[in-house]
Design a protein around this motif. Structure first.
Motif: not given
Length: 181
Positions: A14, A19-20, A22-24, A26-27, A109, A127-128
């Motif tokens: 990553c 940030a990774t 937090e993204w997983y 949250k989403h 997204i 993903d980001p």
């Protein structure tokens, strides 16, 4: 031979561990379960500091990421099309799939699909870090799965001999019901 019980974890690189995670969370609603950080790689002894984070992907499956600040910029295999390497997560219903698509799109997204694969339907997004993800819901019948199971070795053997797509499961794309097995 030892029997594999399940995947312990699958690890990807990553750009930013925090940030990774937090993204997983949250989403995709995953739980952040573990972080490990080292200055040296335990298996090789290489001086390569890293942050290794682990997320619960359900039913004992763990998705992990490494942030490697001293390594060259993260890239991908340019000889492999973007659609090939992906992580697919199973969800329970078409309603959940449609809800996930709406939620992801509302968060800005880009989402492709649902794509109808006959025995499952899925959506695709990134993903980001640029990893392609898929959410899939099984929609096939027992007869469909039996038909696919009955021809899997023939298909593989034909592919190995010809490197052309065998037609044993053409019914999946023709949307015709399989012959009984």
């Amino acid at each position: 031979m030892e029997k594999i019980e399940r995947i312990h974890h699958v690890a990807y690189r990553c750009l930013d561990a925090k940030a990774t995670v937090e993204w997983y969370v949250k989403h995709l609603g995953m739980e952040f379960v573990l972080a490990i950080a080292e200055d040296k790689v335990p298996s090789t002894g290489a001086d390569d500091p890293y942050m290794h984070v682990f997320l619960d992907a359900g039913q004992g499956n763990v998705l992990a990421f490494f942030e490697l600040p001293k390594s060259a910029t993260m890239g991908r295999d340019e000889n492999t099309p973007l659609w090939v390497q992906h992580i697919a997560f199973k969800i329970g219903s078409m309603g959940e799939l449609e809800s996930a698509k709406a939620r992801l799109q509302a968060a800005g997204i880009d989402v492709l699909g649902p794509t109808d694969h006959t025995i499952f339907k899925s959506i695709y997004f990134f993903d980001p870090n640029g990893h392609r993800l898929e959410l899939a819901v099984d929609v096939g019948t027992e007869a469909m799965y039996r038909q696919l199971d009955a021809c899997k070795w023939e298909m593989l053997d034909e592919w190995a001999a010809t490197r052309r797509a065998p037609k044993h499961a053409a019914w999946m794309h023709d949307k015709a019901l399989p012959a009984p097995v």
